[in-house]
Scaffold this active site. Sequence first.
Site, PDB file in Angstrom:
ATOM      1  N   ALA A   8      -0.889  -6.945 -48.385  1.00 17.80           N
ATOM      2  CA  ALA A   8      -1.208  -7.942 -47.353  1.00 17.80           C
ATOM      3  C   ALA A   8       0.070  -8.483 -46.731  1.00 17.80           C
ATOM      4  CB  ALA A   8      -2.013  -9.087 -47.958  1.00 17.80           C
ATOM      5  N   ALA A   9       0.147  -8.402 -45.417  1.00 17.42           N
ATOM      6  CA  ALA A   9       1.348  -8.874 -44.728  1.00 17.42           C
ATOM      7  C   ALA A   9       1.110  -8.922 -43.233  1.00 17.42           C
ATOM      8  CB  ALA A   9       2.523  -7.922 -45.009  1.00 17.42           C
ATOM      9  N   SER A  39       2.908  -7.347 -40.267  1.00 15.90           N
ATOM     10  CA  SER A  39       3.726  -6.139 -40.408  1.00 15.90           C
ATOM     11  C   SER A  39       4.402  -5.658 -39.125  1.00 15.90           C
ATOM     12  CB  SER A  39       2.855  -5.011 -40.958  1.00 15.90           C
ATOM     13  OG  SER A  39       1.909  -4.609 -39.978  1.00 15.90           O
ATOM     14  N   THR A  50       9.430  -2.480 -47.892  1.00 11.59           N
ATOM     15  CA  THR A  50       9.774  -1.577 -46.781  1.00 11.59           C
ATOM     16  C   THR A  50      11.259  -1.237 -46.790  1.00 11.59           C
ATOM     17  OG1 THR A  50       9.957  -1.495 -44.373  1.00 11.59           O
ATOM     18  CG2 THR A  50       9.930  -3.679 -45.339  1.00 11.59           C
ATOM     19  N   ASP A  51      11.592  -0.094 -46.218  1.00 13.60           N
ATOM     20  CA  ASP A  51      13.016   0.273 -46.102  1.00 13.60           C
ATOM     21  C   ASP A  51      13.756  -0.661 -45.146  1.00 13.60           C
ATOM     22  OD1 ASP A  51      11.892   1.173 -43.708  1.00 13.60           O
ATOM     23  OD2 ASP A  51      12.732   3.191 -43.823  1.00 13.60           O
ATOM     24  N   GLU A  52      12.995  -1.422 -44.324  1.00  6.83           N
ATOM     25  CA  GLU A  52      13.655  -2.303 -43.349  1.00  6.83           C
ATOM     26  C   GLU A  52      14.461  -3.413 -44.015  1.00  6.83           C
ATOM     27  OE1 GLU A  52      11.554  -3.525 -39.873  1.00  6.83           O
ATOM     28  OE2 GLU A  52      10.469  -1.634 -39.738  1.00  6.83           O
ATOM     29  N   TYR A  56      10.631 -10.209 -39.465  1.00  7.09           N
ATOM     30  CA  TYR A  56       9.713  -9.448 -40.339  1.00  7.09           C
ATOM     31  C   TYR A  56      10.450  -8.935 -41.575  1.00  7.09           C
ATOM     32  CZ  TYR A  56       7.550  -5.240 -42.240  1.00  7.09           C
ATOM     33  OH  TYR A  56       7.072  -4.281 -43.111  1.00  7.09           O
ATOM     34  N   LYS A  84      10.141  -9.821 -45.672  1.00  7.39           N
ATOM     35  CA  LYS A  84       9.864  -8.830 -46.729  1.00  7.39           C
ATOM     36  C   LYS A  84      10.991  -8.852 -47.769  1.00  7.39           C
ATOM     37  CE  LYS A  84       6.870  -6.233 -46.873  1.00  7.39           C
ATOM     38  NZ  LYS A  84       5.495  -6.361 -47.448  1.00  7.39           N
ATOM     39  N   TYR A  89      11.341   2.118 -25.967  1.00 10.45           N
ATOM     40  CA  TYR A  89      12.348   1.045 -25.948  1.00 10.45           C
ATOM     41  C   TYR A  89      13.757   1.616 -25.804  1.00 10.45           C
ATOM     42  CZ  TYR A  89       8.683  -1.923 -28.089  1.00 10.45           C
ATOM     43  OH  TYR A  89       7.532  -2.610 -28.377  1.00 10.45           O
ATOM     44  N   PRO A  98      14.810  -6.734 -29.146  1.00 12.29           N
ATOM     45  CA  PRO A  98      15.991  -7.490 -29.594  1.00 12.29           C
ATOM     46  C   PRO A  98      16.312  -7.145 -31.052  1.00 12.29           C
ATOM     47  CG  PRO A  98      14.293  -8.959 -28.677  1.00 12.29           C
ATOM     48  CD  PRO A  98      13.678  -7.596 -28.783  1.00 12.29           C
TER      49      PRO A  98
HETATM   50  P1  NAD Z   1      -1.261  -3.774 -41.359  1.00 13.10           P
HETATM   51  O1  NAD Z   1      -0.707  -4.833 -40.476  1.00 13.10           O
HETATM   52  O2  NAD Z   1      -1.963  -2.608 -40.788  1.00 13.10           O
HETATM   53  O3  NAD Z   1      -2.254  -4.436 -42.422  1.00 13.10           O
HETATM   54  C1  NAD Z   1      -2.018  -5.660 -43.055  1.00 13.10           C
HETATM   55  C2  NAD Z   1      -3.322  -6.144 -43.691  1.00 13.10           C
HETATM   56  O4  NAD Z   1      -3.053  -7.387 -44.351  1.00 13.10           O
HETATM   57  C3  NAD Z   1      -4.448  -6.406 -42.693  1.00 13.10           C
HETATM   58  O5  NAD Z   1      -5.660  -5.867 -43.163  1.00 13.10           O
HETATM   59  C4  NAD Z   1      -4.527  -7.932 -42.623  1.00 13.10           C
HETATM   60  O6  NAD Z   1      -5.823  -8.428 -42.325  1.00 13.10           O
HETATM   61  C5  NAD Z   1      -4.081  -8.310 -44.028  1.00 13.10           C
HETATM   62  N1  NAD Z   1      -3.538  -9.675 -44.099  1.00 13.10           N
HETATM   63  C6  NAD Z   1      -2.603 -10.235 -43.281  1.00 13.10           C
HETATM   64  N2  NAD Z   1      -2.381 -11.508 -43.652  1.00 13.10           N
HETATM   65  C7  NAD Z   1      -3.165 -11.746 -44.739  1.00 13.10           C
HETATM   66  C8  NAD Z   1      -3.354 -12.871 -45.577  1.00 13.10           C
HETATM   67  N3  NAD Z   1      -2.691 -14.024 -45.378  1.00 13.10           N
HETATM   68  N4  NAD Z   1      -4.225 -12.772 -46.611  1.00 13.10           N
HETATM   69  C9  NAD Z   1      -4.918 -11.614 -46.818  1.00 13.10           C
HETATM   70  N5  NAD Z   1      -4.792 -10.529 -46.042  1.00 13.10           N
HETATM   71  C10 NAD Z   1      -3.903 -10.576 -45.022  1.00 13.10           C
HETATM   72  O7  NAD Z   1      -0.004  -3.329 -42.240  1.00 13.10           O
HETATM   73  P2  NAD Z   1       0.410  -1.903 -42.820  1.00 13.10           P
HETATM   74  O8  NAD Z   1       1.195  -1.188 -41.797  1.00 13.10           O
HETATM   75  O9  NAD Z   1      -0.764  -1.282 -43.459  1.00 13.10           O
HETATM   76  O10 NAD Z   1       1.436  -2.371 -43.939  1.00 13.10           O
HETATM   77  C11 NAD Z   1       0.972  -2.714 -45.243  1.00 13.10           C
HETATM   78  C12 NAD Z   1       2.152  -3.116 -46.103  1.00 13.10           C
HETATM   79  O11 NAD Z   1       3.071  -2.035 -46.178  1.00 13.10           O
HETATM   80  C13 NAD Z   1       2.922  -4.305 -45.545  1.00 13.10           C
HETATM   81  O12 NAD Z   1       3.287  -5.121 -46.627  1.00 13.10           O
HETATM   82  C14 NAD Z   1       4.155  -3.683 -44.892  1.00 13.10           C
HETATM   83  O13 NAD Z   1       5.236  -4.553 -44.950  1.00 13.10           O
HETATM   84  C15 NAD Z   1       4.379  -2.466 -45.786  1.00 13.10           C
HETATM   85  N6  NAD Z   1       5.014  -1.291 -45.136  1.00 13.10           N
HETATM   86  C16 NAD Z   1       4.527  -0.775 -43.969  1.00 13.10           C
HETATM   87  C17 NAD Z   1       5.109   0.374 -43.441  1.00 13.10           C
HETATM   88  C18 NAD Z   1       4.578   0.991 -42.168  1.00 13.10           C
HETATM   89  O14 NAD Z   1       5.178   1.949 -41.672  1.00 13.10           O
HETATM   90  N7  NAD Z   1       3.477   0.543 -41.608  1.00 13.10           N
HETATM   91  C19 NAD Z   1       6.173   0.986 -44.085  1.00 13.10           C
HETATM   92  C20 NAD Z   1       6.647   0.429 -45.276  1.00 13.10           C
HETATM   93  C21 NAD Z   1       6.046  -0.701 -45.788  1.00 13.10           C
HETATM   94  O1  TDX Z   2       6.021   0.566 -27.685  1.00 13.97           O
HETATM   95  C1  TDX Z   2       6.908   0.898 -28.486  1.00 13.97           C
HETATM   96  N1  TDX Z   2       7.976   1.616 -28.041  1.00 13.97           N
HETATM   97  C2  TDX Z   2       9.010   1.986 -28.835  1.00 13.97           C
HETATM   98  O2  TDX Z   2       9.966   2.639 -28.384  1.00 13.97           O
HETATM   99  C3  TDX Z   2       6.854   0.556 -29.903  1.00 13.97           C
HETATM  100  C4  TDX Z   2       5.706  -0.221 -30.460  1.00 13.97           C
HETATM  101  C5  TDX Z   2       7.907   0.957 -30.696  1.00 13.97           C
HETATM  102  N2  TDX Z   2       8.966   1.631 -30.194  1.00 13.97           N
HETATM  103  C6  TDX Z   2      10.065   2.016 -31.095  1.00 13.97           C
HETATM  104  C7  TDX Z   2      10.649   0.897 -31.935  1.00 13.97           C
HETATM  105  C8  TDX Z   2      11.063   1.597 -33.208  1.00 13.97           C
HETATM  106  O3  TDX Z   2      12.354   2.141 -33.053  1.00 13.97           O
HETATM  107  O4  TDX Z   2       9.519   2.938 -32.035  1.00 13.97           O
HETATM  108  C9  TDX Z   2      10.054   2.738 -33.350  1.00 13.97           C
HETATM  109  C10 TDX Z   2       8.925   2.442 -34.309  1.00 13.97           C
HETATM  110  O5  TDX Z   2       8.422   1.168 -33.973  1.00 13.97           O
HETATM  111  P1  TDX Z   2       7.211   0.488 -34.791  1.00 13.97           P
HETATM  112  O6  TDX Z   2       6.061   1.426 -34.805  1.00 13.97           O
HETATM  113  O7  TDX Z   2       7.026  -0.885 -34.260  1.00 13.97           O
HETATM  114  O8  TDX Z   2       7.794   0.500 -36.278  1.00 13.97           O
HETATM  115  P2  TDX Z   2       9.126  -0.130 -36.927  1.00 13.97           P
HETATM  116  O9  TDX Z   2       9.659  -1.250 -36.138  1.00 13.97           O
HETATM  117  O10 TDX Z   2      10.052   1.013 -37.226  1.00 13.97           O
HETATM  118  O11 TDX Z   2       8.509  -0.725 -38.299  1.00 13.97           O
HETATM  119  C11 TDX Z   2       7.531   0.044 -39.057  1.00 13.97           C
HETATM  120  O12 TDX Z   2       8.116   0.669 -40.169  1.00 13.97           O
HETATM  121  C12 TDX Z   2       8.505  -0.141 -41.249  1.00 13.97           C
HETATM  122  C13 TDX Z   2       6.356  -0.837 -39.504  1.00 13.97           C
HETATM  123  O13 TDX Z   2       5.776  -1.469 -38.387  1.00 13.97           O
HETATM  124  C14 TDX Z   2       6.796  -1.834 -40.540  1.00 13.97           C
HETATM  125  O14 TDX Z   2       5.680  -2.587 -40.988  1.00 13.97           O
HETATM  126  C15 TDX Z   2       7.408  -1.092 -41.690  1.00 13.97           C
HETATM  127  O15 TDX Z   2       7.916  -1.978 -42.655  1.00 13.97           O
END
Ligand code: NAD
Ligand code: TDX
Length: 345
Positions: A82-83, A85, A125-127, A153, A157, A210, A277
């Site tokens: 839950a986050a 994200s 996350t790797d971020e 963000y 994390k 971007y 940014p």
């Molecule tokens: P997402 O935004 O798709 O899903 C997040 C979920 O958390 C949603 O279902 C939302 O309703 C729930 N949530 C938010 N706030 C809440 C709260 N206060 N209480 C209960 N539920 C809540 O996110 P995701 O992309 O599936 O990421 C999941 C996790 O993995 C996050 O912790 C993120 O930091 C981590 N992560 C994501 C990526 C990526 O590429 N997406 C990579 C590495 C790590």
């Molecule tokens: O419209 C766009 N145009 C664009 O160029 C968007 C939404 C993104 N981008 C670029 C920004 C990043 O360099 O694409 C790359 C990926 O962007 P996102 O999908 O927003 O991901 P990122 O910022 O890399 O973060 C993701 O990976 C790590 C997840 O959203 C995080 O939750 C996770 O922790």
Amino acid sequence: MNILVTGGAGFIGGNFMHYMVNKYENDKIICVDKLTYCGNLETLAPISNRKNYKFIKADITDRNTIYQIFEENKIDIVVNFAAESHVDRSVENPEIFIITNVIGTQVLMDACRKYGIKRFHQVSTDEVYGDLPLDRVDLFFTENTPIRASSPYSASKASADLLVMSYYRTYQLPVSISRCSNNYGPYHFPEKLIPLMISRALHNEKLPVYGNGLNVRDWLYVEDHCTAIDLIIRNSKVGEIYNIGGHNEKTNIEVVKTILKILEKDESLIEYVKDRPGHDLRYAIDASKIEKDLNWKPKYTFDIGIKKTIEWYLNNKTWWEHILSGEYKNYFKKMYEKKYCSSNE
Ligand code: NAD
Ligand code: TDX
């Protein structure tokens, strides 16, 4: 075992719910989710009538409700997805990121201390490591790379990670942390790069890239992330941190062009817009620790994973078109109108 999955109605949590409910028929997989803008019960619909599945709508920052959930369900393992994200949203409004990602993690761990659990796993996350320079392809994030978060963000994390390790050291809470690279696959909310580009290309809409499009991300198919977490919660020692990634580094523009090619759409849809940014330049994961300790290996290359993902979006239009027709329209207008305006200045 009773496994509590927070954020299980989101992208990765939802895929993890499917994976666990299908794999472990004798475990109870309990999803706790607040259903924010990106939480979606349609993601869980295919498993919602399964006997080993349970859903509870709750906010992880709501201490009383979380304690009650632990009281009523004997929880063995917590996996905290839950986050908030999305990096761009954290730039606009950091506060909710601190509340959910930091305080929410604390409330969950306090519940774990009070009621006792076998494992609290934090999905990080790797971020948290910040970024790597574009001209040093020899560099990768290891678990020993210093924390150097760039966005609100990633700072939230990173803060949660520090808190998790403090609960391990101070209270001996049995914790683990995983830090994964960018995921992609089914049920990915269309504000993130890959699903945004797929859904917009299918509607012949402009694709906002971007800056110069040369930032690099290390992509992992979401199922490979799920198998890694499953191995960690079952087989790793407590107090361990694992990086997860599959060496699929791509520039953003490469990713966008690959999507256009598979969909047989024209590159003239691409539009360079104002940069994010603080935009991190390059992420790249060294996952040798989890490969060696737990024998984890990713199953999908990017070429295969991206085709599977596009196929899923083509076959599940109702899922993402429901999202695009709601509040999302306002989000897109508000977030991107500034980027388009400024790119033309
Ligand atoms: P997402 O935004 O798709 O899903 C997040 C979920 O958390 C949603 O279902 C939302 O309703 C729930 N949530 C938010 N706030 C809440 C709260 N206060 N209480 C209960 N539920 C809540 O996110 P995701 O992309 O599936 O990421 C999941 C996790 O993995 C996050 O912790 C993120 O930091 C981590 N992560 C994501 C990526 C990526 O590429 N997406 C990579 C590495 C790590
Ligand atoms: O419209 C766009 N145009 C664009 O160029 C968007 C939404 C993104 N981008 C670029 C920004 C990043 O360099 O694409 C790359 C990926 O962007 P996102 O999908 O927003 O991901 P990122 O910022 O890399 O973060 C993701 O990976 C790590 C997840 O959203 C995080 O939750 C996770 O922790």
